[in-house]
Design an enzyme around this catalytic site. Structure first.
Site, PDB file in Angstrom:
ATOM      1  N   HIS A 252     -21.094  34.937 -50.537  1.00 44.56           N
ATOM      2  CA  HIS A 252     -20.958  36.218 -51.220  1.00 44.56           C
ATOM      3  C   HIS A 252     -20.166  35.948 -52.495  1.00 44.56           C
ATOM      4  CE1 HIS A 252     -21.097  38.050 -46.927  1.00 44.56           C
ATOM      5  NE2 HIS A 252     -22.317  38.024 -47.449  1.00 44.56           N
ATOM      6  N   GLU A 290     -27.551  36.764 -49.616  1.00 48.60           N
ATOM      7  CA  GLU A 290     -28.321  37.985 -49.381  1.00 48.60           C
ATOM      8  C   GLU A 290     -27.843  39.088 -50.328  1.00 48.60           C
ATOM      9  OE1 GLU A 290     -25.782  39.651 -48.016  1.00 48.60           O
ATOM     10  OE2 GLU A 290     -24.777  38.263 -46.679  1.00 48.60           O
TER      11      GLU A 290
END
Length: 337
Positions: A252, A290
């Site tokens: 992230h 993601e």
């Protein structure tokens, strides 16, 4: 970018300076003011490297520095062919030099060079953690090594002329900075983690206690600019959405300082982050991410760094794009300098 005799000395991790004197088909490197190695270069389909003089006390360092200089000045250079009468066993054992069928001829491969963990990882790297399978929260995965503390990666980016480094987040030292970044509207739009200092202290404390997530601060010239979370995908919420391997890592990413935005900065820190994760454990074959499927800018940056979009899928809180970068693809196409 090419280097010449008039260029600024190319600094290296934990060395003060490495400078070069280059001319027609010759290269002399000086490390911290002391002669290191002198080479005669023969251009061709593969660059041939003839050693004319080498510092006897620092031969391994000299060969490494020459590889670094020649690969860093030309990202398109994939292979060096060395002519050596007495190669170091250490250089061959590490993968820095590979024997050929011809006596006295050895080669160095760009893809192997950038997989050598030192000096990029420094003292934080203790080698490969032994494998023992473990079950936590109903998921079977390898037992993870204790998380490092302090600086875990450092490299001089010649294109930026700046150090790019990663260190672990320390809550007492970084909480206010993290809080400011998460409450930036631009960040909050994608992360949706805006909140108070205490809320963020609780969030970071949970991650600190979680063995599958490592929180990192990205720095340029030791100035913090970004926050990263590196996680083991097998134990993460992403695992049900693709066939996660035991050592896949996920990321992230958050850039908090406005003056460090832009594609040239992203290329530097994203390649450094991925490089660190592949070096941290050689069993890691994929790095995944993601991002929100509508975050076209970040997805574009990831494509530029050789990630590909496997598919889109639905988390409970967002529509996500599954971005994947394989180890082989990264080191075959990496433009690290």
């Amino acid at each position: 970018m090419p280097f010449d005799a008039a260029s600024q000395p190319l600094s290296l991790p934990r060395w003060r300076s490495l400078s070069a004197d280059e001319g027609d088909c010759r290269l002399s490197l000086t490390l911290e003011g002391r002669p290191l190695i002198q080479l005669r270069l023969v251009p061709g389909e593969v660059l041939e490297v003839h050693v004319q003089a080498i510092c006897a006390e620092r031969r391994q360092q000299a060969l490494w520095a020459a590889c670094y200089w020649l690969f860093a000045r030309d990202p398109a250079c994939q292979r060096l062919q060395w002519h050596l009468s007495d190669p170091l066993a250490q250089a061959q054992a590490s993968g820095l030099l590979l024997a050929t069928e011809d006596a006295g001829v050895y080669r160095s491969e760009r893809t192997l060079f950038w997989q050598l963990p030192q000096p990029w990882l420094g003292e934080s790297h203790d080698g490969v953690y032994p494998q023992q399978m473990h079950i936590s929260n109903g998921k079977r995965h390898p037992l993870r090594a204790p998380k490092p503390r302090g600086e875990v990666y450092r490299r001089f980016d010649a294109r930026l002329g700046a150090w790019v480094s990663l260190r672990t987040l320390e809550i007492e030292h970084d909480l206010e900075r993290y809080n400011r970044w998460q409450n930036n509207p631009r960040v909050a739009h994608f992360w949706q983690e805006q909140g108070s200092l205490e809320q963020h202290r609780e969030y970071l404390s949970k991650l600190e206690a979680d063995p599958h997530t490592l929180t990192l601060i990205g720095c340029f010239d030791d100035q913090p600019f970004a926050y990263f979370e590196a996680y083991w995908a097998k134990e993460d919420r992403i695992a049900p959405f693709y066939p996660a391997d035991d050592y896949d890592r996920g990321i992230h990413m958050l850039v908090g300082e406005e003056n460090h935005r832009g594609p040239h900065k992203v290329a530097s820190w994203m390649s450094a982050l991925v490089h660190y994760l592949f070096l941290d454990d050689p069993r890691t074959q994929r790095v995944v991410a993601e991002p929100r499927a509508d975050n076209a800018k970040m997805i574009g940056y990831m494509h530029d760094q050789c990630f590909h979009c496997e598919k889109e899928f639905d988390f409970p809180h967002k529509r996500a794009a599954l971005m994947i970068l394989g180890r082989e693809r990264f080191f075959d196409r990496c433009t690290l300098v």
